[in-house]
Design an enzyme around this catalytic site. Structure first.
Site, PDB file in Angstrom:
ATOM      1  N   ARG A  96      23.949  10.642  43.612  1.00 55.99           N
ATOM      2  CA  ARG A  96      22.663  11.153  44.017  1.00 55.99           C
ATOM      3  C   ARG A  96      21.767  11.453  42.676  1.00 55.99           C
ATOM      4  O   ARG A  96      21.974  12.042  41.748  1.00 55.99           O
ATOM      5  CB  ARG A  96      22.828  12.528  44.777  1.00 55.99           C
ATOM      6  CG  ARG A  96      21.739  13.188  45.403  1.00 55.99           C
ATOM      7  CD  ARG A  96      21.274  12.806  46.472  1.00 55.99           C
ATOM      8  NE  ARG A  96      20.657  13.554  47.292  1.00 55.99           N
ATOM      9  CZ  ARG A  96      19.467  12.933  48.398  1.00 55.99           C
ATOM     10  NH1 ARG A  96      19.146  11.791  48.409  1.00 55.99           N
ATOM     11  NH2 ARG A  96      18.906  13.935  49.168  1.00 55.99           N
ATOM     12  N   THR A 369      15.847   4.935  53.972  1.00 54.12           N
ATOM     13  CA  THR A 369      17.242   4.844  53.415  1.00 54.12           C
ATOM     14  C   THR A 369      17.894   3.361  53.484  1.00 54.12           C
ATOM     15  O   THR A 369      17.371   2.682  54.451  1.00 54.12           O
ATOM     16  CB  THR A 369      18.137   5.927  53.507  1.00 54.12           C
ATOM     17  OG1 THR A 369      17.371   7.098  53.341  1.00 54.12           O
ATOM     18  CG2 THR A 369      19.445   5.998  53.148  1.00 54.12           C
ATOM     19  N   ASP A 411      13.735  16.337  49.104  1.00 56.91           N
ATOM     20  CA  ASP A 411      14.787  16.642  49.680  1.00 56.91           C
ATOM     21  C   ASP A 411      15.309  18.040  49.662  1.00 56.91           C
ATOM     22  O   ASP A 411      16.296  18.610  50.241  1.00 56.91           O
ATOM     23  CB  ASP A 411      15.930  15.647  49.672  1.00 56.91           C
ATOM     24  CG  ASP A 411      15.866  14.502  50.855  1.00 56.91           C
ATOM     25  OD1 ASP A 411      15.312  14.622  51.682  1.00 56.91           O
ATOM     26  OD2 ASP A 411      16.709  13.513  50.755  1.00 56.91           O
ATOM     27  N   SER A 441      21.474  13.725  53.622  1.00 64.03           N
ATOM     28  CA  SER A 441      22.036  13.454  55.075  1.00 64.03           C
ATOM     29  C   SER A 441      22.831  12.173  55.029  1.00 64.03           C
ATOM     30  O   SER A 441      23.417  11.735  56.097  1.00 64.03           O
ATOM     31  CB  SER A 441      21.171  13.326  56.216  1.00 64.03           C
ATOM     32  OG  SER A 441      20.469  14.713  56.336  1.00 64.03           O
ATOM     33  N   GLY A 462      17.442   9.711  57.388  1.00 61.51           N
ATOM     34  CA  GLY A 462      17.338  11.021  57.394  1.00 61.51           C
ATOM     35  C   GLY A 462      18.183  11.703  57.997  1.00 61.51           C
ATOM     36  O   GLY A 462      19.432  11.390  58.027  1.00 61.51           O
TER      37      GLY A 462
HETATM   38  N1  GLY Z   1      16.582  10.971  51.381  1.00 68.89           N
HETATM   39  C1  GLY Z   1      17.487  10.745  52.536  1.00 68.89           C
HETATM   40  C2  GLY Z   1      18.824  11.548  52.538  1.00 68.89           C
HETATM   41  O1  GLY Z   1      19.448  11.711  51.401  1.00 68.89           O
HETATM   42  O2  GLY Z   1      18.920  12.118  53.424  1.00 68.89           O
END
Ligand code: GLY
Length: 560
Positions: A96, A369, A411, A441, A462
């Protein structure tokens, strides 16, 4: 006599158990890659055919998506991987993005404490420290078998050839072109107005990938690429420095693991909320015979909605980067707690979200995503979800390097405890801090049945990722749909707040909605063509693989 009783019981069981569904997706005997683009699935499968394993294929597929699917595939973003090796060993990798060192809680607020529109979503100020290159090299170092150059060569070839634009892709490019132009100027080397059938090219990307293939991960984090990238982001008004890039590390995490009836579900742990939230949902519905209620019937939608409502209330309040916040997982995932959460549920009427605690928090996440699933010929499985956050991320595109940068800083909760620019409220656990990872998510998931690999599954979307993944597993396990049918089946979503059920436009009758309304459920009136875009693989009883490539996109299963 005993033998007769056993035979009778066996006969009864055989009568009651429906036969396994007939596969309707692509079936292959040995190995498979399912991703958002055929080009990426083919790159991954070719790596497997050369004798590479699922982890080698992960590296190739991830990079090929950056070429064929720049909407979400990336070098400038991040993601999560869950794996299960053929010996049953499991694990998870967190690559991440992180907040840069200069980040602080109020960085997106003006002097009056109001959220500055666009600052966390558009352009350089929205960019978090990318994790993708660290992620794929971490995977390759630990589990890879083919040389990195051999894996990257077909991706570089794809960049050199360019990618044929599909009609769905042409529509997306059209939709976001004005924003891309406003961030990068008319002279950007990306795109140049493509129609379906045209070729999309990235002049700088092949050189970037060649340098990475030669110099390894440090090229991106400490080498020429790092220097170009940090200078570019800072000049454009962002925060990511060479020091931020040099300090970035992907992290191995313990996945979230739980049983649902005779399934064992393995999913992503914080800083993704995916695993914890589907764990809560499945445990809250486990004591009901949902298959008896019928697929997408009012009763099964009620049960799922009430579990999701309660799980998302917890998600929004408690979850964040585990390196920064203490998350009471032992309580949140305990049987006693989850049973108590469902005590006030009744099929007679909806629970109001205002009556469900951890309150007045609402989430707003982008849908853009991408997920891919891989099973190799040795039986290893990887489930990967990766993102730039928004469509084409922050829209910031570096001509020299040939890729987009994320807007993952959005986020975080820009203003915990108070409404942001969308009138939404975020939680303290996900407030911004230097080097913290923003809550996600993303729910890359692997499922075992009877101790064996059964399904590899995940989705973009999302906050709707979690419900899309959970419904896909239920569709196959409880409602006996094939993998492809499970992926294609109409989906619905509830996330506590706003207190409404969102239905996909197609697939739910007016009568069903009227019945739910009569029980006090609110139904979103906003047209929602799609919820999630699932790419999954199911291991069939004879050991072959069925792909579920979501009909909602250009997604494709390729296998051999
Ligand atoms: N940016 C989408 C997620 O990480 O949930």
């Amino acid at each position: 006599m005993r033998i007769l009783i056993l035979l009778f019981a066996f006969f009864l069981f055989a009568q009651c158990t429906p036969p396994p569904p007939i596969p309707t997706g692509v079936v292959s005997k040995n190995a498979m890659v399912v991703s958002a683009r055929e080009e990426a699935s083919k790159v991954g499968t070719a790596i497997l055919q050369k004798g590479g394993n699922a982890f080698d294929a992960m590296v190739g597929t991830e990079l090929a998506l950056a070429v064929a699917y720049p909407f979400a595939g990336n070098l400038g973003g991040g993601g999560f991987m869950v794996y299960r090796k053929n010996d049953g060993n499991i694990g998870a990798l967190d690559y991440r993005e992180k907040a840069p060192l200069a980040a602080h809680k109020d960085m997106y607020l003006d002097s009056l404490g109001n959220v500055i529109p666009g600052k966390s979503t558009l352009g350089a100020s929205a960019v978090g420290v990318p994790g993708t290159i660290a992620g794929i090299f971490e995977v390759h170092d630990k589990f890879g078998t083919l040389p990195i150059k051999e894996i990257m060569d077909p991706v570089i070839k794809l960049v050199d050839q360019g990618v044929q634009v599909t009609s769905k892709q042409a529509d997306r490019l059209d939709k976001y072109w004005d924003q891309i132009k406003s961030v990068n100027g008319e002279s950007t080397l990306f795109y140049n107005k493509c129609d379906a059938g045209d070729t999309l090219r990235y002049p700088g990307l092949a050189s970037t990938l060649r340098r990475i293939a030669i110099n390894g991960r440090d090229e991106f984090y400490k080498g020429k690429t790092a220097k170009i990238l940090a200078k570019f982001i800072l000049e454009k008004g962002g925060y990511v420095t060479e020091e931020d890039l040099a300090r970035y590390e992907a992290k191995w995490r313990q996945p979230v693991v739980f049983n649902y009836k005779d399934l064992r579900i393995i999913s992503m742990s914080p800083p993704s909320s995916g695993g914890v939230t589907i764990n809560q949902i499945f445990k809250m519905i486990e004591s009901y015979d949902i298959s008896e209620f019928g697929h997408n019937s009012a009763k099964s939608i009620q049960l799922f909605t009430e579990a999701a409502r309660r799980a998302y209330a917890d998600r929004n309040f408690f979850l964040g980067d585990p390196d920064f916040v203490v998350i009471p997982l032992d309580v949140l995932l305990s049987k006693k707690y989850l049973q108590a959460r469902m005590e006030n549920f009744s099929f007679d009427s909806a629970t109001l979200s205002s009556e469900v605690q951890h309150g007045r928090i609402e989430i707003m996440e982008s849908n853009e995503t991408t997920h891919y699933s891989i099973v190799d010929q040795m039986g290893n499985a990887v489930s990967v979800t990766t993102t730039l956050n928004g469509a084409y991320g922050s829209k910031l595109y570096n001509d020299e390097l040939g890729f987009f940068l994320n807007n993952e800083m959005d986020d975080f909760s820009a203003k915990p405890g108070e409404p942001n620019m969308f009138g939404l409220i975020g939680a303290e656990a996900n407030s911004i801090a230097a080097e913290k990872r923003m809550l996600s998510s993303m729910t890359p998931t692997i499922v075992e049945k009877d101790g064996k690999l059964w399904m590899v599954v995940g989705s973009p979307g999302g906050s709707t990722i979690i419900t899309a993944v959970a419904q896909t597993i239920l569709n196959t396990y409880e409602f006996n749909l094939s993998m492809q049918e499970s992926v294609n089946a109409p989906r619905f979503h509830h996330q506590w707040l706003p207190d409404h059920i969102v239905f996909e436009t197609e697939g739910f009758s007016d009568a069903l909605k009227i019945e739910l309304k009569s029980k006090g459920y609110h139904i979103s009136e906003k047209p929602t063509p799609i919820l999630g875009k699932v790419d999954a693989i199911l291991v069939l009883p004879d050991g072959s693989l069925e792909g579920g490539a979501d009909k909602r996109g250009d997604d494709t299963a390729v296998g051999f």
